[in-house]
Write a protein that holds these residues in place. Structure first.
Motif, mmCIF file in Angstrom:
data_model
loop_
_atom_site.group_PDB
_atom_site.id
_atom_site.type_symbol
_atom_site.label_atom_id
_atom_site.label_comp_id
_atom_site.label_asym_id
_atom_site.label_seq_id
_atom_site.Cartn_x
_atom_site.Cartn_y
_atom_site.Cartn_z
ATOM 1 N N TYR A 27 -79.059 -10.773 -16.996
ATOM 2 C CA TYR A 27 -78.901 -10.039 -15.738
ATOM 3 C C TYR A 27 -80.005 -10.483 -14.776
ATOM 4 C CZ TYR A 27 -76.437 -7.065 -19.054
ATOM 5 O OH TYR A 27 -75.598 -6.589 -20.042
ATOM 6 N N PHE A 28 -79.661 -10.537 -13.488
ATOM 7 C CA PHE A 28 -80.645 -10.961 -12.490
ATOM 8 C C PHE A 28 -80.618 -10.045 -11.265
ATOM 9 C CE2 PHE A 28 -79.822 -14.726 -14.984
ATOM 10 C CZ PHE A 28 -81.096 -15.241 -15.169
ATOM 11 N N GLY A 29 -81.704 -10.155 -10.479
ATOM 12 C CA GLY A 29 -81.801 -9.445 -9.210
ATOM 13 C C GLY A 29 -81.714 -7.937 -9.380
ATOM 14 N N SER A 30 -81.109 -7.281 -8.395
ATOM 15 C CA SER A 30 -81.037 -5.819 -8.417
ATOM 16 C C SER A 30 -80.210 -5.311 -9.590
ATOM 17 C CB SER A 30 -80.435 -5.298 -7.105
ATOM 18 O OG SER A 30 -79.171 -5.880 -6.888
ATOM 19 N N LEU A 31 -79.303 -6.146 -10.103
ATOM 20 C CA LEU A 31 -78.464 -5.729 -11.239
ATOM 21 C C LEU A 31 -79.304 -5.565 -12.508
ATOM 22 C CD1 LEU A 31 -75.390 -5.231 -11.491
ATOM 23 C CD2 LEU A 31 -75.229 -7.470 -12.552
ATOM 24 N N LYS A 32 -80.302 -6.442 -12.669
ATOM 25 C CA LYS A 32 -81.212 -6.351 -13.820
ATOM 26 C C LYS A 32 -81.938 -4.998 -13.789
ATOM 27 C CE LYS A 32 -84.969 -8.888 -13.729
ATOM 28 N NZ LYS A 32 -85.795 -10.114 -13.785
ATOM 29 N N GLN A 33 -82.361 -4.624 -12.576
ATOM 30 C CA GLN A 33 -83.052 -3.348 -12.402
ATOM 31 C C GLN A 33 -82.108 -2.189 -12.715
ATOM 32 O OE1 GLN A 33 -85.573 -3.603 -8.909
ATOM 33 N NE2 GLN A 33 -85.382 -1.411 -8.627
ATOM 34 N N TRP A 34 -80.853 -2.325 -12.266
ATOM 35 C CA TRP A 34 -79.870 -1.258 -12.419
ATOM 36 C C TRP A 34 -79.499 -1.029 -13.889
ATOM 37 C CZ3 TRP A 34 -74.221 -1.105 -13.023
ATOM 38 C CH2 TRP A 34 -73.684 0.157 -12.718
ATOM 39 N N VAL A 35 -79.270 -2.131 -14.641
ATOM 40 C CA VAL A 35 -78.911 -1.956 -16.057
ATOM 41 C C VAL A 35 -80.154 -1.664 -16.906
ATOM 42 C CG1 VAL A 35 -76.831 -3.395 -15.923
ATOM 43 C CG2 VAL A 35 -78.983 -4.420 -16.658
ATOM 44 N N GLY A 36 -81.327 -1.978 -16.361
ATOM 45 C CA GLY A 36 -82.570 -1.633 -17.053
ATOM 46 C C GLY A 36 -83.010 -2.615 -18.116
ATOM 47 N N ARG A 37 -82.457 -3.828 -18.117
ATOM 48 C CA ARG A 37 -82.881 -4.849 -19.083
ATOM 49 C C ARG A 37 -82.465 -6.222 -18.557
ATOM 50 N NH1 ARG A 37 -78.477 -2.177 -20.429
ATOM 51 N NH2 ARG A 37 -76.717 -3.356 -21.261
ATOM 52 N N SER A 38 -83.069 -7.258 -19.092
ATOM 53 C CA SER A 38 -82.793 -8.601 -18.567
ATOM 54 C C SER A 38 -81.824 -9.381 -19.450
ATOM 55 C CB SER A 38 -84.096 -9.390 -18.411
ATOM 56 O OG SER A 38 -84.745 -9.494 -19.652
ATOM 57 N N GLU A 39 -81.631 -8.910 -20.682
ATOM 58 C CA GLU A 39 -80.816 -9.708 -21.615
ATOM 59 C C GLU A 39 -80.179 -8.851 -22.702
ATOM 60 O OE1 GLU A 39 -83.022 -13.417 -22.214
ATOM 61 O OE2 GLU A 39 -82.066 -13.540 -24.185
ATOM 62 N N ASP A 40 -79.010 -9.269 -23.149
ATOM 63 C CA ASP A 40 -78.339 -8.656 -24.298
ATOM 64 C C ASP A 40 -77.838 -9.756 -25.218
ATOM 65 O OD1 ASP A 40 -78.332 -5.822 -23.838
ATOM 66 O OD2 ASP A 40 -76.913 -6.161 -22.201
ATOM 67 N N GLU A 41 -77.655 -9.399 -26.488
ATOM 68 C CA GLU A 41 -76.996 -10.288 -27.444
ATOM 69 C C GLU A 41 -75.689 -9.585 -27.804
ATOM 70 O OE1 GLU A 41 -79.185 -12.921 -28.496
ATOM 71 O OE2 GLU A 41 -77.463 -13.961 -29.383
ATOM 72 N N LEU A 42 -74.557 -10.286 -27.745
ATOM 73 C CA LEU A 42 -73.276 -9.637 -28.016
ATOM 74 C C LEU A 42 -72.526 -10.401 -29.099
ATOM 75 C CD1 LEU A 42 -71.079 -7.534 -27.293
ATOM 76 C CD2 LEU A 42 -70.328 -9.072 -25.467
ATOM 77 N N ASN A 43 -72.097 -9.675 -30.130
ATOM 78 C CA ASN A 43 -71.321 -10.278 -31.223
ATOM 79 C C ASN A 43 -69.891 -9.757 -31.161
ATOM 80 O OD1 ASN A 43 -73.553 -11.672 -32.685
ATOM 81 N ND2 ASN A 43 -74.319 -9.575 -32.791
ATOM 82 N N PHE A 44 -68.924 -10.641 -31.402
ATOM 83 C CA PHE A 44 -67.516 -10.211 -31.408
ATOM 84 C C PHE A 44 -66.709 -11.122 -32.341
ATOM 85 C CE2 PHE A 44 -68.664 -12.769 -27.732
ATOM 86 C CZ PHE A 44 -67.744 -13.794 -27.713
ATOM 87 N N SER A 45 -65.598 -10.589 -32.841
ATOM 88 C CA SER A 45 -64.797 -11.352 -33.809
ATOM 89 C C SER A 45 -63.564 -11.975 -33.160
ATOM 90 C CB SER A 45 -64.380 -10.457 -34.980
ATOM 91 O OG SER A 45 -63.825 -9.269 -34.492
ATOM 92 N N VAL A 46 -63.050 -11.336 -32.107
ATOM 93 C CA VAL A 46 -61.895 -11.865 -31.377
ATOM 94 C C VAL A 46 -62.375 -12.232 -29.973
ATOM 95 C CG1 VAL A 46 -59.580 -11.335 -30.502
ATOM 96 C CG2 VAL A 46 -60.365 -10.339 -32.655
#
Lengths: 77, 151
Positions: free
Chosen positions: A7-26
């Motif tokens: 996430y960057f800019g004002s969106l990073k501030q809004w979600v409250g973090r700069s990065e996520d790790e996401l796992n999915f099977s489909v």
């Protein structure tokens, strides 16, 4: 499958973090990835997204190892 | 050449340095067009004390290279120098330097304008202004440079 979400800019501030790790099977789309990592927050209407440094639409289907990013309109220059 | 800089720079010294020893470039270019973007101390009716410029490292360089490639499809020019700041910037400091060298002025002018306007809408940079009262606000959107042209 696993992807990195940034996430960057004002969106990073809004979600409250700069990065996520996401796992999915489909395979999932960009839009679905947002919904999985931001369950309580709908994506703001002006949000832009990129995969591996290229702009993509919300319906773009993600692949294992992709780097997905969400950010507001750009304001450089 | 594309460069992202985390510290202040003198755009005119950058130009001299880039051109020095590059006589082939100068002998081929009948026209050099230079754009320098500088930080103002006001915006949207408020005094601005400083600005934080964030970018998406990797995507920035890729998008800028794509923009220059797109310009090459439309105009004939021999070289481009693009230097863009990041980090904390103070009023009167340079944000961006863009120079285009071409055989003829039309290509130098038009490619420069195209690259600059494309950068404004596609290169992933974000500005956060620190106002005179210490409050911070994100710049939400760049203006459309072409809307200022006479009809």
């Amino acid at each position: 499958m696993s992807i990195k979400v940034k996430y960057f800019g004002s969106l990073k501030q809004w979600v409250g973090r700069s990065e996520d790790e996401l796992n999915f099977s489909v395979r999932i789309s960009v839009k679905e990835a947002w919904q999985q990592v931001n369950i309580d927050k709908p994506m703001p209407v002006n949000t832009l997204s990129s995969v591996n440094f290229d702009y993509v639409d919300p319906d773009y289907m993600l692949n294992d190892g992709d780097e997905l990013a969400f950010f507001p309109p750009v304001t450089g220059g | 050449m594309i460069q992202i800089r985390g510290h202040s720079f003198d755009p005119w010294a950058e130009l001299v340095n880039y051109q020095t020893g590059n006589r082939i470039l100068l002998s081929q270019a009948g026209a050099t067009c230079v754009f320098v973007g500088t930080m103002r101390d006001f915006n949207d009716g408020n005094s601005v004390r400083s600005m934080l410029l964030e970018h998406y490292s990797g995507m920035t360089e890729k998008q800028l290279a794509n923009i220059i490639d797109a310009a090459k499809q439309q105009w004939s020019f021999s070289d481009v120098l693009l230097v863009h700041r990041t980090g904390e910037i103070e009023p009167s400091e340079t944000i961006v330097l863009l120079a285009t060298w071409a055989a003829h002025r039309g290509d130098a002018y038009d490619a420069n304008r195209f690259i600059m306007e494309s950068l404004k809408s596609k290169a992933p940079f974000w500005k956060k202004e620190i106002l005179a009262d210490g409050k911070a606000r994100w710049v939400e959107k760049n203006t459309d440079g072409y809307s200022q042209l006479p009809k």
